[in-house]
Scaffold this motif. Structure first.
Motif, short mmCIF file in Angstrom:
data_model
loop_
_atom_site.label_atom_id
_atom_site.label_comp_id
_atom_site.label_asym_id
_atom_site.label_seq_id
_atom_site.Cartn_x
_atom_site.Cartn_y
_atom_site.Cartn_z
N UNK A 96 4.38 -5.70 -2.84
CA UNK A 96 3.64 -4.77 -3.69
C UNK A 96 2.44 -4.19 -2.97
N UNK A 97 1.74 -5.03 -2.20
CA UNK A 97 0.56 -4.57 -1.47
C UNK A 97 0.93 -3.57 -0.38
N UNK A 101 -0.18 0.36 0.09
CA UNK A 101 -0.76 0.95 1.30
C UNK A 101 0.06 2.15 1.78
N UNK A 102 1.38 2.02 1.73
CA UNK A 102 2.24 3.14 2.14
C UNK A 102 2.02 4.32 1.20
N UNK A 103 1.92 4.06 -0.10
CA UNK A 103 1.66 5.13 -1.06
C UNK A 103 0.35 5.83 -0.77
N UNK A 108 -2.29 13.32 1.12
CA UNK A 108 -2.78 14.23 2.16
C UNK A 108 -4.26 14.03 2.51
N UNK A 109 -5.01 13.31 1.69
CA UNK A 109 -6.43 13.11 1.96
C UNK A 109 -6.77 11.67 2.37
N UNK A 110 -5.73 10.88 2.66
CA UNK A 110 -5.94 9.48 3.05
C UNK A 110 -5.19 9.22 4.35
N UNK A 111 -5.87 8.64 5.31
CA UNK A 111 -5.23 8.15 6.53
C UNK A 111 -5.35 6.65 6.55
N UNK A 112 -4.24 5.98 6.83
CA UNK A 112 -4.23 4.53 6.99
C UNK A 112 -3.68 4.27 8.39
#
Length: 190
Positions: A96-97, A101-103, A108-112
């Protein structure tokens, strides 16, 4: 004028705004019960839940909503590989975690970005921090370690943290490589 508000974070732990449901509860009570945070390998939420814990989780969820509001800030996270590999809460919670994180990474405004274990730049070995950049206010750095947190507005410290963050971005996997690693890691928990 373009909105320059944003967050940049480097962490060996999951920043609260990035926690999925199971870990939101776990992170609030790290000292209770069986296992870490009152969790056992098979539980998704410790029991019983008190008012203080409910309030803390509610606050964390409200802060997470910032990432999905109509005009969210630009955010960049560099997370240590241990965030994916340390099976806190067991396989079900970790799937789930990682999905969470993948979601976030698909926004478009989040980089992981993931910092691999073998990347040993001295900056990567330091503690985590969050840089907060505001369009119309002083930039800040938030540092948390061992249950102690500080919010600093010292320009020199904020600048140094920004330089450190740029180093981390250069050493971390790309966004696409990080998403692929998260997908592979997710499969290992199934």
């Amino acid at each position: 004028m373009a909105d320059r508000s944003g967050w940049m974070a480097s962490s060996r732990a999951r920043p609260g705004v990035m926690l999925g449901e199971g870990l939101r509860w776990r992170a609030i009570r790290p000292d209770k019960g069986a296992g870490f945070g009152g969790f056992t390998e098979h539980s998704a939420r410790p029991a019983p839940v008190g008012r203080l814990q409910e309030a803390r989780v509610k606050g964390r969820m409200e802060r997470q909503a910032i990432l999905t509001r109509e005009k969210p800030p630009m955010t960049m996270f560099v997370l240590d590989e241990s965030v994916l590999r340390r099976p806190i809460g067991g396989a079900k919670v970790m799937v789930e975690q990682v999905d969470h994180l993948i979601g976030l990474a698909w926004s478009p405004r989040v980089q992981v970005r993931i910092m691999l274990f073998e990347r040993t730049t001295s900056v990567a070995l330091g503690g985590g921090f969050i840089l907060l950049s505001f369009e119309d206010d002083t930039d800040l750095i938030y540092i948390e370690s061992g249950g102690v947190s500080q919010l600093l507005d010292d320009r020199d410290k904020v600048f140094k943290a920004g330089m450190d963050f740029n180093t981390l971005i250069g050493e971390a996997l790309s966004q696409a490589e990080s998403i692929e690693l998260m997908k592979r890691t997710r499969k290992e928990y199934l």
